[in-house]
Design a protein around this motif. Structure first.
Motif, PDB file in Angstrom:
ATOM      1  N   SER A   1       0.861  -1.072  -0.031  1.00 41.08           N
ATOM      2  CA  SER A   1       0.056   0.137  -0.181  1.00 41.08           C
ATOM      3  C   SER A   1       0.693   1.212  -0.012  1.00 41.08           C
ATOM      4  CB  SER A   1      -0.592  -0.023   0.984  1.00 41.08           C
ATOM      5  OG  SER A   1      -1.403   1.433   1.511  1.00 41.08           O
TER       6      SER A   1
ATOM      7  N   SER B   1      -1.701   2.417  -8.186  1.00 39.56           N
ATOM      8  CA  SER B   1      -2.901   2.128  -8.756  1.00 39.56           C
ATOM      9  C   SER B   1      -2.369   4.177  -9.228  1.00 39.56           C
ATOM     10  CB  SER B   1      -3.570   3.508  -8.057  1.00 39.56           C
ATOM     11  OG  SER B   1      -4.887   2.056  -7.021  1.00 39.56           O
TER      12      SER B   1
ATOM     13  N   ASP C   1      -9.806  -1.004  -4.538  1.00 37.61           N
ATOM     14  CA  ASP C   1     -11.010  -0.047  -3.545  1.00 37.61           C
ATOM     15  C   ASP C   1     -11.503   0.337  -4.692  1.00 37.61           C
ATOM     16  OD1 ASP C   1      -9.025   0.600  -2.390  1.00 37.61           O
ATOM     17  OD2 ASP C   1      -8.495   2.553  -2.135  1.00 37.61           O
ATOM     18  N   ASN C   2     -12.108   0.044  -5.600  1.00 37.29           N
ATOM     19  CA  ASN C   2     -13.058   0.248  -6.479  1.00 37.29           C
ATOM     20  C   ASN C   2     -13.788  -1.021  -6.605  1.00 37.29           C
ATOM     21  OD1 ASN C   2     -12.551   2.701  -6.754  1.00 37.29           O
ATOM     22  ND2 ASN C   2     -12.062   2.792  -9.113  1.00 37.29           N
TER      23      ASN C   2
ATOM     24  N   ARG D   1     -13.289  -3.254  -4.277  1.00 40.26           N
ATOM     25  CA  ARG D   1     -14.180  -3.606  -2.835  1.00 40.26           C
ATOM     26  C   ARG D   1     -15.779  -2.834  -3.039  1.00 40.26           C
ATOM     27  NH1 ARG D   1     -12.002  -6.869   0.554  1.00 40.26           N
ATOM     28  NH2 ARG D   1      -9.956  -7.480   0.468  1.00 40.26           N
ATOM     29  N   HIS D   2     -15.942  -1.648  -3.496  1.00 45.69           N
ATOM     30  CA  HIS D   2     -17.135  -1.405  -3.935  1.00 45.69           C
ATOM     31  C   HIS D   2     -17.875  -2.051  -3.608  1.00 45.69           C
ATOM     32  CE1 HIS D   2     -15.027   2.430  -2.888  1.00 45.69           C
ATOM     33  NE2 HIS D   2     -16.231   2.319  -2.242  1.00 45.69           N
TER      34      HIS D   2
ATOM     35  N   LYS E   1     -17.030  -6.111  -1.874  1.00 41.16           N
ATOM     36  CA  LYS E   1     -17.658  -5.787  -1.082  1.00 41.16           C
ATOM     37  C   LYS E   1     -17.911  -6.869   0.513  1.00 41.16           C
ATOM     38  CE  LYS E   1     -21.667  -3.889  -1.071  1.00 41.16           C
ATOM     39  NZ  LYS E   1     -22.916  -2.739  -1.274  1.00 41.16           N
TER      40      LYS E   1
ATOM     41  N   LYS F   1      -3.350   7.834   2.158  1.00 46.60           N
ATOM     42  CA  LYS F   1      -4.741   7.334   3.320  1.00 46.60           C
ATOM     43  C   LYS F   1      -4.068   7.028   4.417  1.00 46.60           C
ATOM     44  CE  LYS F   1      -5.602   4.786  -1.513  1.00 46.60           C
ATOM     45  NZ  LYS F   1      -6.393   2.834  -1.601  1.00 46.60           N
TER      46      LYS F   1
END
Length: 212
Positions: free
Chosen positions: A45, A50, A73-74, A76-77, A81, A153
């Motif tokens: 990370s 990305s 991240d996208n 996992r949305h 999820k 983040k």
């Protein structure tokens, strides 16, 4: 002894078949003037996965190459999820991504995946889904101290104080690729330089033409 749910899964698995598209990858490559491939960006990370994947995608778009970025991240949305960050969930996350990337490959697209994907065995399983020449592993090899200094983040700070459990590089291991197709020290190299290296490799591996 199998459970009813196991039997249901077996039943489903035995009553499906692969649908072969009427237009195959070769036909698409001929029309578009480039091949499809999976570019698998892996690293800690904060290593710039990305950022680099999106910069490469922008360059590919600029020169007329059909491509798409699958971001950790996208995904996992929606698709993933329901998954957490245990070793088992991480493995399932990468399994799903590997299958989705395979579908993109079949569609004639250069698919760029940006995931920590910390375990070598999971990355190897994703590679095994396709021909070896279709899979380019790109190790964003920034050192931990550089990733932690960036900490875009604030995740490392939370991991250090125990607010985030099973965080790769702190409380969960990261297994570096042994022989990736591309290895970039994204902690010290400029973004533009990294993009140029990836593009040159895509030309070298005959994924995209020298002069699109």
């Amino acid at each position: 002894m199998s459970t009813p749910s196991d039997q249901a899964i077996d039943h489903k698995a035995k009553n499906i078949s692969w649908h072969t598209a009427s237009i195959d990858r070769n036909a698409i490559a001929t029309q578009r003037g480039h091949k499809s491939a999976i570019l698998w960006f892996t690293g800690l990370s904060g290593s710039g996965k990305s950022t680099l994947a999106n910069a490469v995608n922008a360059k590919l778009f600029e020169i007329g190459i059909s491509s798409y970025v699958l971001d950790g991240d996208n995904v996992r949305h929606g698709l993933c999820k329901d998954l957490g960050f245990s070793d088992q969930d991480r493995a399932e996350n990468i399994r799903r991504i590997g299958e989705v990337a395979k579908l993109f490959l079949d569609s004639g697209v250069v698919i760029l995946t940006a995931f920590v994907s910390p375990f070598r065995s999971d990355r190897d399983r994703a590679r095994a889904l396709v021909a070896d020449s279709d899979f380019l592993e790109i190790h964003c090899a920034a050192e931990l101290k550089d990733c932690e200094a960036r900490d875009p983040k604030g995740l490392y700070a939370k991991a250090r104080t125990g607010q985030i459990k099973e965080f790769t590089g702190i409380s969960s291991p990261y297994e570096e690729p042994i022989s990736p197709e591309i290895k970039l020290n994204t902690g010290s190299k400029k973004l533009e330089e990294c993009v140029e290296i990836v593009i040159k490799k895509l030309i070298q591996f005959n994924v995209i033409p020298d002069k699109p």
